[in-house]
Design an enzyme around this catalytic site. Structure first.
Site, PDB file in Angstrom:
ATOM      1  N   ALA A   1      -3.472   7.721  -5.092  1.00  0.00           N
ATOM      2  CA  ALA A   1      -2.121   7.163  -5.206  1.00  0.00           C
ATOM      3  C   ALA A   1      -2.295   5.676  -5.516  1.00  0.00           C
ATOM      4  O   ALA A   1      -2.491   4.853  -4.614  1.00  0.00           O
ATOM      5  CB  ALA A   1      -1.365   7.371  -3.902  1.00  0.00           C
TER       6      ALA A   1
ATOM      7  N   GLY B   1       0.838  -1.211   0.000  1.00  0.00           N
ATOM      8  CA  GLY B   1       0.000   0.000   0.000  1.00  0.00           C
ATOM      9  C   GLY B   1       0.861   1.244   0.000  1.00  0.00           C
ATOM     10  O   GLY B   1       2.058   1.194  -0.285  1.00  0.00           O
ATOM     11  N   ASN B   2       0.259   2.379   0.291  1.00  0.00           N
ATOM     12  CA  ASN B   2       1.026   3.625   0.409  1.00  0.00           C
ATOM     13  C   ASN B   2       0.357   4.516   1.460  1.00  0.00           C
ATOM     14  O   ASN B   2      -0.674   4.159   2.028  1.00  0.00           O
ATOM     15  CB  ASN B   2       1.144   4.310  -0.952  1.00  0.00           C
ATOM     16  N   HIS B   3       0.955   5.674   1.692  1.00  0.00           N
ATOM     17  CA  HIS B   3       0.525   6.514   2.819  1.00  0.00           C
ATOM     18  C   HIS B   3      -0.582   7.505   2.478  1.00  0.00           C
ATOM     19  O   HIS B   3      -0.853   8.412   3.267  1.00  0.00           O
ATOM     20  CB  HIS B   3       1.731   7.277   3.376  1.00  0.00           C
ATOM     21  N   SER B   4      -1.222   7.379   1.335  1.00  0.00           N
ATOM     22  CA  SER B   4      -2.280   8.350   1.002  1.00  0.00           C
ATOM     23  C   SER B   4      -3.442   8.231   2.002  1.00  0.00           C
ATOM     24  O   SER B   4      -3.895   7.130   2.310  1.00  0.00           O
ATOM     25  CB  SER B   4      -2.792   8.106  -0.421  1.00  0.00           C
TER      26      SER B   4
END
Ligand code: PMT
Length: 397
Positions: free
Chosen positions: A273, A205-208
Site C-alpha cells: 500500500a 502512513g496507512n494500515h497495511s
C-alpha cells in the site's frame, strides 16, 4: 520421492501410533527418512520400530553417552521436516521459540520447509491460544496440514484429529511436485505500508501490515522461486531461505529498490500500500502547534506498478493489487489497463475480513485476457496460493 531427505518429528500424542505406517510408505516411495521424537513421544510409539523401518537411529536426546547430536546440520540436511503428530504443547513451544528438546532445536535451526500436522482433542483445538499459535506458525512460513473431523482419543467426535497417513503421504508428494514449480524464477514482491515523513517525528502512513505480501512471498518461496521482498515498515518479517528482504520506508525508496530489481525478475507482484502523495518538504525540526489550521503541501509519488508496467518485457508477468471502496470491479479493471498489468487482484474495504491488517482476505482476480474470478473469504495464506496458482496458469509455467 527417490533420494528426497525427510525428517519426521513425532511428539507426544496418541496419533503417534500411526507414524510407523507413514514412515514405511515414505521409505517405500524411495525417500531417506530420519525420525526424531520428543521424549514424551516414546510413550506412544516405539523408537525401535521406527529405527528398524528407517535403518537409522531415532534421535531423541541432545546428548547421548557424552556425544552431542548436531541438530543444526540435520535441519540443513533435510528437504522437508514433517512434524506429525504435532501436540498442542509442541505447537506452543514452536510458536514461542522454546527449544528444550532435540526436535525443537532442529526446528529452530532448520533451513528447509516445515510442515506441521497438529493432533489434539477438540477443546484444545478450539482454544484461542492454539489458534493464535497456529497463526503465528503460519506467518513464520510453516505449512499447517489441517486437522480433520472424526473420532478423538477422548472418545468425543470433533475437530483435532491428525490428517490420515495416506493424506500425509499425498501431501508430501504434492510438496515435492509443487516445490519445483517456480524453480529458476526470480520474483519481485512489494508488501506493507510506506511512511512519508512530515517532520522528524510524524509521517503519513496507512494500515497495511504486510501480511498479504509476506504470505505471497512465502508461497512463491515454498514453490522454489528466488524471492525479492521489498518490505515497507512493519513488525512482521519473512524468514524462508529463498526470500531476500529489502527494508524500505517511503514510496521513493520502494520505487528505487523495485526499479533496481525488476529487470532480473520474471514476475512482479505489487501488494504494498504505497502512498500516492508525499510532503513536498520535510521539516527538519518538529513542527510546533502554533496555528488553528495547518496545511501540508503534497506532491504525487512515483507509481511503481505503473512504471514497471511501462518497462516490462514480453516475458515478464506483472501483478497489481487494487484496494477499492466503491465501484470496485470497474476501478480494478481500469487499473489493470492503465498500469499495463497482466493480472489485478481486487480487495474491497467494504468486505468484512478483507484488506488491511486482517488474517483473511476476499479477492477477485482479473487478467488482461478477460478472465474474472471471485474467491471466498480465506486466510491470506490460502489467498496467496490462489494468486500464485493464477500466475502459473496465466504464464503457462
Ligand atoms: O498488508 P495487509 O495488512 O495484509 O493488507 C493487504 C493490502 C490491503 C495492503 C493488499 O491486499 C492491497 O490491496 N494492496 C494494494 C493497496 C493499494 O495501495 O492499492 P491501490 O489501489 O491504491 O494501488 C493499486 C496498485 O498500485 C497496487 O498494486 C499498489 O501496490 C500499486 N502502487 C500504488 C501507488 C504507488 N505509488 N505505487 C504503486 O505501485
Amino acid at each position: 520421492m527417490t533420494g528426497k531427505k525427510i525428517i519426521i518429528g513425532i511428539t507426544g500424542s496418541i496419533a503417534a501410533y500411526k507414524i510407523p505406517q507413514l514412515v514405511r510408505l515414505l521409505v517405500k516411495a524411495g525417500a531417506e527418512v530420519q525420525v526424531m521424537m520428543t521424549p514424551n513421544a516414546k510413550d506412544f510409539v516405539s523408537p525401535l520400530v521406527l529405527s528398524t523401518l528407517t535403518r537409522k537411529p531415532v534421535m531423541i536426546e541432545m546428548f547421548d553417552e557424552n556425544t552431542w547430536s548436531n541438530h543444526v546440520m540435520l535441519g540443513r540436511w533435510a528437504d522437508i521436516i514433517l512434524i506429525a503428530p504435532a501436540s498442542c504443547n509442541t505447537l506452543a513451544k514452536m510458536a514461542n521459540g522454546l527449544c528444550d528438546n532435540f526436535l525443537l532445536a532442529t526446528y529452530m535451526s532448520a533451513t528447509c520447509p516445515i510442515h506441521i500436522a497438529p493432533a489434539m482433542d477438540e477443546d484444545m483445538w478450539h482454544h484461542p491460544s492454539t489458534k493464535a499459535n497456529l497463526q503465528k506458525l503460519t506467518y513464520f512460513g510453516n505449512v499447517i496440514i489441517e486437522s480433520q473431523f472424526g473420532e478423538l482419543a477422548s472418545g468425543l467426535i470433533g475437530m483435532g484429529r491428525m490428517a490420515e497417513v495416506e493424506d500425509l503421504v499425498q501431501h508430501v508428494q504434492g510438496f515435492f511436485l509443487q516445490n519445483s514449480q517456480l524453480a529458476g524464477k526470480e520474483i519481485l514482491i512489494t508488501a506493507g505500508p510506506t511512511y512519508e515523513n512530515i517532520d522528524p517525528v510524524r509521517f503519513i502512513g496507512n494500515h497495511s501490515s504486510g501480511k498479504m505480501g509476506i504470505a505471497i512471498a512465502n508461497e512463491c518461496a515454498r514453490r522454489g522461486a528466488k524471492v525479492h521482498l521489498v518490505l515497507g515498515p512493519t513488525h512482521l518479517s519473512a524468514n524462508h531461505k529463498n526470500i531476500t528482504t529489502y527494508k524500505v520506508t517511503n514510496a521513493q525508496s520502494m520505487f528505487e529498490q523495485c526499479v533496481a530489481l525488476f529487470p532480473q525478475c520474471q514476475i512482479g507482484i505489487m501488494s504494498a500500500a504505497v502512498a500516492d502523495y508525499t510532503p513536498i518538504e520535510v521539516a527538519t525540526e518538529k513542527i510546533k502547534k502554533k496555528t488553528e489550521a495547518f496545511a501540508i503541501a503534497l506532491t504525487k509519488t512515483k507509481d511503481i506498478l505503473n512504471h514497471l508496467g511501462s518497462i516490462k518485457n514480453a516475458n515478464q508477468i506483472l501483478v497489481g493489487f487494487a484496494l477499492e471502496s466503491v465501484d470496485e470491479k470497474n476501478n480494478a479493471k481500469e487499473k489493470l489497463k492503465a498500469k499495463n498489468a497482466d493480472i489485478i487482484v481486487l480487495n474491497s474495504v467494504r468486505d468484512t475480513g478483507a484488506g488491511f491488517g486482517h488474517d483473511t482476505n476476499k479477492v477477485t482476480m482479473f487478467d488482461k485476457n478477460g478472465y474474472e474470478e471471485t474467491f471466498d473469504l480465506k486466510t491470506k495464506v490460502e489467498v496467496a496460493k490462489d494468486i500464485v496458482n493464477k500466475i502459473i496458469i496465466f504464464g503457462k509455467i
